[in-house]
Design an enzyme around this catalytic site. Sequence first.
Site, PDB file in Angstrom:
ATOM      1  N   HIS A   1      -8.215  -8.483   3.998  1.00 16.58           N
ATOM      2  CA  HIS A   1      -7.094  -7.558   3.837  1.00 16.58           C
ATOM      3  C   HIS A   1      -6.425  -7.765   2.474  1.00 16.58           C
ATOM      4  O   HIS A   1      -5.984  -6.807   1.835  1.00 16.58           O
ATOM      5  CB  HIS A   1      -6.091  -7.758   4.982  1.00 16.58           C
ATOM      6  CG  HIS A   1      -4.951  -6.795   4.959  1.00 16.58           C
ATOM      7  ND1 HIS A   1      -5.125  -5.452   5.188  1.00 16.58           N
ATOM      8  CD2 HIS A   1      -3.621  -6.976   4.740  1.00 16.58           C
ATOM      9  CE1 HIS A   1      -3.953  -4.840   5.103  1.00 16.58           C
ATOM     10  NE2 HIS A   1      -3.033  -5.744   4.831  1.00 16.58           N
TER      11      HIS A   1
ATOM     12  N   VAL B   1       1.749  -9.930  -2.497  1.00 17.15           N
ATOM     13  CA  VAL B   1       0.621 -10.053  -1.579  1.00 17.15           C
ATOM     14  C   VAL B   1       0.104 -11.480  -1.719  1.00 17.15           C
ATOM     15  O   VAL B   1      -0.306 -11.894  -2.802  1.00 17.15           O
ATOM     16  CB  VAL B   1      -0.496  -9.036  -1.897  1.00 17.15           C
ATOM     17  CG1 VAL B   1      -1.601  -9.114  -0.852  1.00 17.15           C
ATOM     18  CG2 VAL B   1       0.067  -7.624  -1.991  1.00 17.15           C
ATOM     19  N   ILE B   2       0.163 -12.223  -0.622  1.00 20.53           N
ATOM     20  CA  ILE B   2      -0.299 -13.608  -0.614  1.00 20.53           C
ATOM     21  C   ILE B   2      -1.616 -13.666   0.149  1.00 20.53           C
ATOM     22  O   ILE B   2      -1.729 -13.122   1.252  1.00 20.53           O
ATOM     23  CB  ILE B   2       0.749 -14.549   0.020  1.00 20.53           C
ATOM     24  CG1 ILE B   2       2.046 -14.530  -0.812  1.00 20.53           C
ATOM     25  CG2 ILE B   2       0.198 -15.970   0.122  1.00 20.53           C
ATOM     26  CD1 ILE B   2       3.187 -15.348  -0.219  1.00 20.53           C
TER      27      ILE B   2
ATOM     28  N   ASN C   1       4.225  -2.310 -13.058  1.00 20.34           N
ATOM     29  CA  ASN C   1       3.640  -2.894 -11.849  1.00 20.34           C
ATOM     30  C   ASN C   1       4.081  -4.343 -11.699  1.00 20.34           C
ATOM     31  O   ASN C   1       3.637  -5.212 -12.438  1.00 20.34           O
ATOM     32  CB  ASN C   1       2.114  -2.800 -11.895  1.00 20.34           C
ATOM     33  CG  ASN C   1       1.461  -3.295 -10.626  1.00 20.34           C
ATOM     34  OD1 ASN C   1       2.107  -3.853  -9.744  1.00 20.34           O
ATOM     35  ND2 ASN C   1       0.165  -3.102 -10.529  1.00 20.34           N
TER      36      ASN C   1
ATOM     37  N   LEU D   1       0.810  -1.215   0.000  1.00 18.64           N
ATOM     38  CA  LEU D   1       0.000   0.000   0.000  1.00 18.64           C
ATOM     39  C   LEU D   1       0.849   1.274   0.000  1.00 18.64           C
ATOM     40  O   LEU D   1       0.392   2.324  -0.451  1.00 18.64           O
ATOM     41  CB  LEU D   1      -0.948   0.015   1.200  1.00 18.64           C
ATOM     42  CG  LEU D   1      -2.121  -0.954   1.115  1.00 18.64           C
ATOM     43  CD1 LEU D   1      -2.912  -0.958   2.420  1.00 18.64           C
ATOM     44  CD2 LEU D   1      -3.028  -0.631  -0.069  1.00 18.64           C
TER      45      LEU D   1
ATOM     46  N   THR E   1      -8.170 -13.213   5.800  1.00 16.15           N
ATOM     47  CA  THR E   1      -9.080 -12.070   5.925  1.00 16.15           C
ATOM     48  C   THR E   1      -9.226 -11.350   4.590  1.00 16.15           C
ATOM     49  O   THR E   1      -8.538 -11.657   3.620  1.00 16.15           O
ATOM     50  CB  THR E   1      -8.545 -11.067   6.977  1.00 16.15           C
ATOM     51  OG1 THR E   1      -7.350 -10.463   6.453  1.00 16.15           O
ATOM     52  CG2 THR E   1      -8.253 -11.749   8.299  1.00 16.15           C
TER      53      THR E   1
ATOM     54  N   ARG F   1       6.619 -16.971  -9.987  1.00 16.68           N
ATOM     55  CA  ARG F   1       6.496 -15.730 -10.736  1.00 16.68           C
ATOM     56  C   ARG F   1       7.693 -14.800 -10.529  1.00 16.68           C
ATOM     57  O   ARG F   1       8.080 -14.080 -11.455  1.00 16.68           O
ATOM     58  CB  ARG F   1       5.199 -15.023 -10.350  1.00 16.68           C
ATOM     59  CG  ARG F   1       3.998 -15.711 -10.970  1.00 16.68           C
ATOM     60  CD  ARG F   1       2.696 -15.468 -10.238  1.00 16.68           C
ATOM     61  NE  ARG F   1       1.598 -16.158 -10.907  1.00 16.68           N
ATOM     62  CZ  ARG F   1       1.377 -17.469 -10.838  1.00 16.68           C
ATOM     63  NH1 ARG F   1       2.184 -18.252 -10.139  1.00 16.68           N
ATOM     64  NH2 ARG F   1       0.364 -18.022 -11.487  1.00 16.68           N
TER      65      ARG F   1
END
Length: 181
Positions: free
Chosen positions: A89, A82-83, A113, A58, A87, A127
């Site tokens: 999130h 981001v895994i 990106n 973020l 939640t 990746r």
Amino acid sequence: MAESHYTLPRAELDKPAKLLIVTAPFYRDIADHLIAGATTEIEASGATHEIVEVPGALEIPTAIGIAERLSNFDGYIALGCVIRGETTHYETVCNDSSRALTLLGLQGLCIGNGILTVENHDQAEARANPEKMNKGAGAAAAALHLIALGRKWGGARKGVGFIPDSEDYQIAGKAKDTPTG
């Protein structure tokens, strides 16, 4: 049936570019792979780079926005991972970081990106690893292609936005010329 993917040839730059890699190293091993791929691509194009780290995905767009206002980079590479967890999130971080990078791009910033959004660490490894999918290099290549397009279509323009089109600046309350009389 085997998949095939087309990759653009390396971007051709009229002069060297300076890029900022902004990485969120929450998963250090993944970040290191992404950085290795990105730096190899940058150096192969004859460009230079700096690397900064931020706490999480973020914060990547915010750091890029600050750098754009206060420094002199030609382009930016956003790297992180981001895994999915237990939640919501995950959705917030994926959507908001991507949206913020897109908004910066629509303002004219050249951003590749490379924030991975995956289900598990194995997917991230596949990746990020330069010997596998090499998404860090892909993000660097994207930024370099955007820089090349921006240079092809023209440089900075005068008289756009709130900047006067001439060297005649007037400070509020002071006359432009000394009155004679």
